[in-house]
Design an enzyme around this catalytic site. Sequence first.
Site, PDB file in Angstrom:
ATOM      1  N   ASP A 132     -67.041 -13.364  47.621  1.00 40.52           N
ATOM      2  CA  ASP A 132     -66.489 -14.708  47.896  1.00 40.52           C
ATOM      3  C   ASP A 132     -67.467 -15.707  48.529  1.00 40.52           C
ATOM      4  O   ASP A 132     -67.118 -16.421  49.483  1.00 40.52           O
ATOM      5  CB  ASP A 132     -65.256 -14.598  48.806  1.00 40.52           C
ATOM      6  CG  ASP A 132     -64.116 -13.807  48.177  1.00 40.52           C
ATOM      7  OD1 ASP A 132     -64.289 -13.306  47.052  1.00 40.52           O
ATOM      8  OD2 ASP A 132     -63.057 -13.673  48.819  1.00 40.52           O
ATOM      9  N   CYS A 143     -62.179 -10.569  53.788  1.00 39.39           N
ATOM     10  CA  CYS A 143     -62.372 -10.051  52.427  1.00 39.39           C
ATOM     11  C   CYS A 143     -63.482  -9.002  52.335  1.00 39.39           C
ATOM     12  O   CYS A 143     -63.355  -8.042  51.580  1.00 39.39           O
ATOM     13  CB  CYS A 143     -62.591 -11.206  51.455  1.00 39.39           C
ATOM     14  SG  CYS A 143     -61.125 -12.265  51.370  1.00 39.39           S
ATOM     15  N   LYS A 174     -60.130 -12.754  41.975  1.00 39.07           N
ATOM     16  CA  LYS A 174     -59.042 -12.075  42.681  1.00 39.07           C
ATOM     17  C   LYS A 174     -58.093 -13.095  43.295  1.00 39.07           C
ATOM     18  O   LYS A 174     -58.407 -14.280  43.378  1.00 39.07           O
ATOM     19  CB  LYS A 174     -59.601 -11.146  43.752  1.00 39.07           C
ATOM     20  CG  LYS A 174     -60.317 -11.847  44.903  1.00 39.07           C
ATOM     21  CD  LYS A 174     -60.993 -10.833  45.815  1.00 39.07           C
ATOM     22  CE  LYS A 174     -61.716 -11.472  46.976  1.00 39.07           C
ATOM     23  NZ  LYS A 174     -60.839 -12.076  47.993  1.00 39.07           N
TER      24      LYS A 174
END
Length: 226
Positions: free
Chosen positions: A12, A170, A122
């Site tokens: 990310d 994450c 995701k």
Amino acid sequence: MASFKPALVIVDVQEDFCPPNGSLAVQGGRDIVPLLNDLLDRPFAIKVATKDFHPHDHISFASNHEAPNNKPFESFITIRNPLNLSETQETRLWPDHCVQGTKGSELLPELNVEKVHKIVEKGQDKRVEMYSAFADPFKNPCVDKSGLADLLHEEGVTDVFVAGLAADYCVRYTALDAAKEGFKTRVIEEATRAVDPSAMDEVHRDYEEAGVAVIGKDDESLKLVK
């Protein structure tokens, strides 16, 4: 020597998680890119970059909930497993971020994305939170899987090195799921940044319990990737 087939998972590293304009900017988020690019230059068997890729009506967005329980960063809600209403999860609400089709969802332009073999998106199911790059946290049954586990297993990966954003969300849950999938898992500490650095003691306790190693960028295991 035992087999060693390493994968790099960069989590990310997107505009919305980075200064100066990210809606959910992690302090120092852009500063890790030179180290990430150095890692991408190495011959990992497979290099994956993940992206939060939310619909605009995602359940984790504070804007999709009614006042007063809709303060970004402060409010928590209970999410029910849409496939098994008896299973619940408490989750924090966030500002809108990484919405599909927006600039905020894009990987940073200074990241050497051309060295990445696979981009995994995701958080696309609006009904569930999904910090991990593998799957949402529900177990009975799981609602949304990204396909990352299958990809790594099919490639014969033995070891997973995790980096990216954010260290306490994450990255944390991606590393814990990598270990659950049976991979020897390491988090490269200097190649991550946290939303809340004071939470990292708890994160490291989780790692210790799960057998996830936290390593430095000069760790011997990274020297094996050559």
